[in-house]
Each structure stands twice: as C-alpha cells, then as structure tokens.
Scaffold this motif. Structure first.
Motif, PDB file in Angstrom:
ATOM      1  N   PRO A  99       2.780   3.488  -3.646  1.00 23.29           N
ATOM      2  CA  PRO A  99       2.601   2.044  -3.465  1.00 23.29           C
ATOM      3  C   PRO A  99       3.538   1.277  -4.396  1.00 23.29           C
ATOM      4  O   PRO A  99       4.140   1.862  -5.297  1.00 23.29           O
ATOM      5  CB  PRO A  99       1.143   1.827  -3.872  1.00 23.29           C
ATOM      6  CG  PRO A  99       0.891   2.902  -4.890  1.00 23.29           C
ATOM      7  CD  PRO A  99       1.709   4.087  -4.451  1.00 23.29           C
TER       8      PRO A  99
ATOM      9  N   LYS B 176       0.828  -1.198   0.000  1.00 22.02           N
ATOM     10  CA  LYS B 176       0.000   0.000   0.000  1.00 22.02           C
ATOM     11  C   LYS B 176       0.867   1.255   0.000  1.00 22.02           C
ATOM     12  O   LYS B 176       2.002   1.235   0.471  1.00 22.02           O
ATOM     13  CB  LYS B 176      -0.897   0.001   1.235  1.00 22.02           C
ATOM     14  CG  LYS B 176      -1.966  -1.089   1.243  1.00 22.02           C
ATOM     15  CD  LYS B 176      -2.771  -1.054   2.537  1.00 22.02           C
ATOM     16  CE  LYS B 176      -3.872  -2.092   2.549  1.00 22.02           C
ATOM     17  NZ  LYS B 176      -4.617  -2.118   3.821  1.00 22.02           N
ATOM     18  N   GLY B 177       0.311   2.317  -0.541  1.00 25.15           N
ATOM     19  CA  GLY B 177       0.969   3.605  -0.439  1.00 25.15           C
ATOM     20  C   GLY B 177       0.731   4.216   0.927  1.00 25.15           C
ATOM     21  O   GLY B 177      -0.108   3.751   1.700  1.00 25.15           O
TER      22      GLY B 177
ATOM     23  N   ARG C 286      -3.011   4.053   4.691  1.00 26.28           N
ATOM     24  CA  ARG C 286      -2.305   3.176   3.763  1.00 26.28           C
ATOM     25  C   ARG C 286      -3.280   2.873   2.627  1.00 26.28           C
ATOM     26  O   ARG C 286      -4.218   2.096   2.780  1.00 26.28           O
ATOM     27  CB  ARG C 286      -1.834   1.903   4.476  1.00 26.28           C
ATOM     28  CG  ARG C 286      -0.942   2.183   5.695  1.00 26.28           C
ATOM     29  CD  ARG C 286       0.273   3.026   5.320  1.00 26.28           C
ATOM     30  NE  ARG C 286       1.018   3.459   6.486  1.00 26.28           N
ATOM     31  CZ  ARG C 286       2.156   2.886   6.894  1.00 26.28           C
ATOM     32  NH1 ARG C 286       2.647   1.845   6.236  1.00 26.28           N
ATOM     33  NH2 ARG C 286       2.791   3.357   7.943  1.00 26.28           N
TER      34      ARG C 286
ATOM     35  N   GLN D 157       9.339   0.918  -2.592  1.00 27.48           N
ATOM     36  CA  GLN D 157       8.515   2.007  -3.133  1.00 27.48           C
ATOM     37  C   GLN D 157       9.311   2.937  -4.052  1.00 27.48           C
ATOM     38  O   GLN D 157       8.756   3.498  -5.001  1.00 27.48           O
ATOM     39  CB  GLN D 157       7.932   2.821  -1.988  1.00 27.48           C
ATOM     40  CG  GLN D 157       8.997   3.517  -1.163  1.00 27.48           C
ATOM     41  CD  GLN D 157       8.455   4.367  -0.048  1.00 27.48           C
ATOM     42  OE1 GLN D 157       7.772   5.348  -0.309  1.00 27.48           O
ATOM     43  NE2 GLN D 157       8.768   4.014   1.183  1.00 27.48           N
TER      44      GLN D 157
ATOM     45  N   SER E  86       4.958  -0.536   4.224  1.00 34.40           N
ATOM     46  CA  SER E  86       5.776  -0.005   3.138  1.00 34.40           C
ATOM     47  C   SER E  86       7.219  -0.446   3.332  1.00 34.40           C
ATOM     48  O   SER E  86       7.635  -0.828   4.429  1.00 34.40           O
ATOM     49  CB  SER E  86       5.693   1.526   3.123  1.00 34.40           C
ATOM     50  OG  SER E  86       6.417   2.074   2.055  1.00 34.40           O
TER      51      SER E  86
ATOM     52  N   PRO F  76      -2.940   0.250  -4.066  1.00 33.55           N
ATOM     53  CA  PRO F  76      -2.118   0.580  -5.230  1.00 33.55           C
ATOM     54  C   PRO F  76      -2.892   1.237  -6.375  1.00 33.55           C
ATOM     55  O   PRO F  76      -2.355   2.088  -7.088  1.00 33.55           O
ATOM     56  CB  PRO F  76      -1.557  -0.785  -5.647  1.00 33.55           C
ATOM     57  CG  PRO F  76      -1.456  -1.547  -4.376  1.00 33.55           C
ATOM     58  CD  PRO F  76      -2.673  -1.132  -3.584  1.00 33.55           C
TER      59      PRO F  76
END
Length: 366
Positions: A272, A162-163, A242, A310, A306, A245
């Motif tokens: 992400p 996840k970002g 979070r 990334q 993360s 993507p």
C-alpha cells in the motif's frame, strides 16, 4: 489547439496497449523532450523502455512519474477527437493527459531558475504491474524526495492507496453422477462457500478512517467442472483483495489459510501507499491547487486501487496520485476534461517552482 492538447492528441494516436506500442510512445516522448532541450536518459528492462529527464539543481528532488501504456481499446479509440472541451480516446485520462501536462510543465520549468531538481519519469508498463518500469527505476536509485503519479484524480490528491493481495485457491470435492449429486461433494460449491466465509473473517471488517471503510474483496475468477452430468471434483477460485494500509498482509493470508480446507497460493502482493495528509509536500501541493484553481481546498483522499506510487513505499518516499479530471478510463468512451489538464499543468509548474521552499517552511513550523 494548445501545445499541450496537440501533444496529448499525438500520444493518444499511438496504440500503446502492447509492449512494442508503449515503446513507440516512449520514443515519441524522447524526441519531443530532446527537441525542447531537455536532457533525456533512456533505459531498458526486459524489453520495456523508459525515460528519465532531470533538470535543475539542489538537494531536493521532485519526481513526476507517468506511464504511456494503456489497456487494449477499439481501433477508433486511437483516433482522438475533441467535443465540448473534452478529449476522447484510449488513454486520454489514464494517463496520457497527465504525461502530456508533466512534459509541458518540465519544458516550461527549465526556463526558470530552479533551486531543486525535477525528475520526469516516463514508463511503459504500469497497466501490467509496473515491475519492469517504475519498480526497476526505484531499484536503480531514481527515488527523489516527493513523488507525483499523474493518474486521473479530478485534481484531488490521493495520499494513500490500498495494498494488493491476489490469491488462487484450489478446492477438492468428490465426483458423482449429475443425477445423484448427494453422493458427491461439489468442489465449486465448496469454493463459493469458502469465499463467503472469507467475507466474514476479522480482517474483512476492519476500517481505517477517515480514508477507508473496509478492505475490498473481489471474487475475480472461478473455474471448475468438465461436463453437465458430473459433480465437479476440482475448482480453482481467484480472489483480489485490496487491503488497508495499516493491515498486515501476512495476517490476512494466515486467516484465510486457517479458514480454508483448500490449497492457497499467493499470486501477487503489492504494497500500500502510506503518505500522510499532513506531509509538508502534500500541504504545499494542496496550496498550489488552491492557488491555481477556484477550489476552496484540495480534496485529500485514499485510493482503492493501486499505482506505481507503491514502489516508492519500500524506500519511505512520500508518493501521491494527482491528475486531471477524466471519465471512463478502461471503458469505451474514455475522456479527459481539457480545462482541467491545463489547470493541472499550471499547478505542477507552480508546485515545482516552490518546491525548494517546502523544506524551509517545514523546519520553521517545527
């Protein structure tokens, strides 16, 4: 005790929870690699040290990326010990076991005829964001064609993550005497009500099967009020999101700002990781997992957290998290299962020796 276990133990003994300590760990790795005949380039950015060691030749490069910095721990956690084939100590799982296995795999790989390049990256600031380490390396062109970040994954392959979106939100209320709260407007209550509204926004209900059920939203900090007998007129709330993507971080921020009668400031945005499960390099790594373990198949999954993977996303480089089996990282009884460290090292060696053939198979299968 095997060479890998000794190396891991020596790394854990170094308190690398500060920049100075992490730099000492980098220096230790530099000496270890040099003594074994591996070429080493040392770089520095804003006081943080990092290493790049590249061997082999060819058109394709696999990057083995690891960090030696750790979160703070108790003094005794830097005195590692082994019990029932588990090594205990700060950083044992996250991720000095991964680094030790990568270093040993690189040392072994140089004894073989290599038809691709292996680039070992050792950095010192992943736990504090990676901006001065791996991000700097990618900006300098250290990218490769496939990236393995050696985070603990129980020998599963984390193809996506996840970002990260972190926000600071300030709400304003109206002060009043604590005995007559109805005459004021409580900024803390206003902030918490906004948090509950955020949980119901459209982005919070989105899914991305089969990797994710939803984004995660954490109320990380809330600060407000000065004394008992006053309705607080100001509150600052910090939220850690979070996001999936596929989601647009700009759209998430827009939704929150439209819902908020408050000041919204962006603290951090991290991309992400979007590596596909059917990427030929992922499939080859999964084949090595099956070949070198008793597992019937590799577990392919998406990470909620993360990693330094990334930073390769910006350059469209496939990156995965892949490492040994550990528990309690960042906790009091952090440990790693040593048998999985050895299996991990064997998998890495098998994979890097087969790496040059991956592209050939991918072309043949088209």
């Amino acid at each position: 005790m095997s060479d890998t276990e000794k190396l891991l133990k020596d790394l854990i003994k170094i308190d690398s929870s500060t920049m100075e300590g992490a730099n000492r760990a980098v220096a230790f790795c530099e000496n270890w690699l040099t003594e074994r005949g591996l070429p080493v380039r040392k770089l520095e950015n804003n006081g943080f040290h990092m290493l790049v060691s590249e061997i082999g030749s060819g058109d394709k490069t696999i990057v083995l990326n690891g960090h030696v910095d750790v979160v703070k721990g108790k003094e005794e956690q830097f005195s590692p010990y082994i019990k029932e084939r588990k090594m205990y100590g700060r950083g044992s799982a996250d991720m000095k076991a991964g680094v030790a296995a990568m270093m040993e795999a690189a040392a072994q790989a140089q004894k073989h005829e290599l038809h691709s390049r292996i680039q070992l990256q050792i950095v010192s600031d992943e736990e504090t964001g990676g901006l001065n380490g791996t991000k700097f390396l990618t900006e300098q062109g250290y990218l490769g064609d496939f990236v393995i970040c050696g985070e603990p994954t129980e020998l599963g392959i984390g193809v996506q993550s996840k970002g990260v979106l972190q926000l600071d939100i300030e709400t304003k209320g109206k002060p009043a005497h604590g005995s007559r709260p109805w005459e004021g407007q409580n900024a803390i209550k206003k902030a918490y009500q906004l948090y509950e509204e955020i949980l119901k926004l459209p982005f919070a209900a989105e899914t991305e099967p089969p990797m994710y059920n939803n984004p995660s939203i954490n109320l990380a900090k809330i600060e407000g009020g000065t004394v008992y007998n006053k309705v607080p007129e100001h509150c600052k709330m910090s939220i850690d999101i979070r996001y999936l993507p596929k989601q647009s971080v700009d759209d998430i921020i827009k939704q929150i700002k439209e819902a908020a009668d408050a000041k919204v400031d962006v603290h951090i945005i991290n991309d992400p990781v979007k590596t596909q499960a059917d990427d030929p390099y992922v499939e080859a790594l999964a084949a090595s997992v099956k070949e070198r373990t008793q597992l019937e198949r590799a577990n392919i999954f998406g990470q909620h957290g993360s990693s330094d993977g990334q930073f390769f996303t910006k350059y469209n480089k496939p990156a995965v998290e892949f490492g040994p089996f550990g528990h309690n990282w960042h906790g009091d009884n952090e440990l790693v299962y040593l048998d999985t460290v050895h299996a991990y090292q064997d998998i890495l060696l098998d994979f890097v020796l087969q790496f040059s053939k991956v592209e050939e198979r991918a072309v043949q299968n088209k």
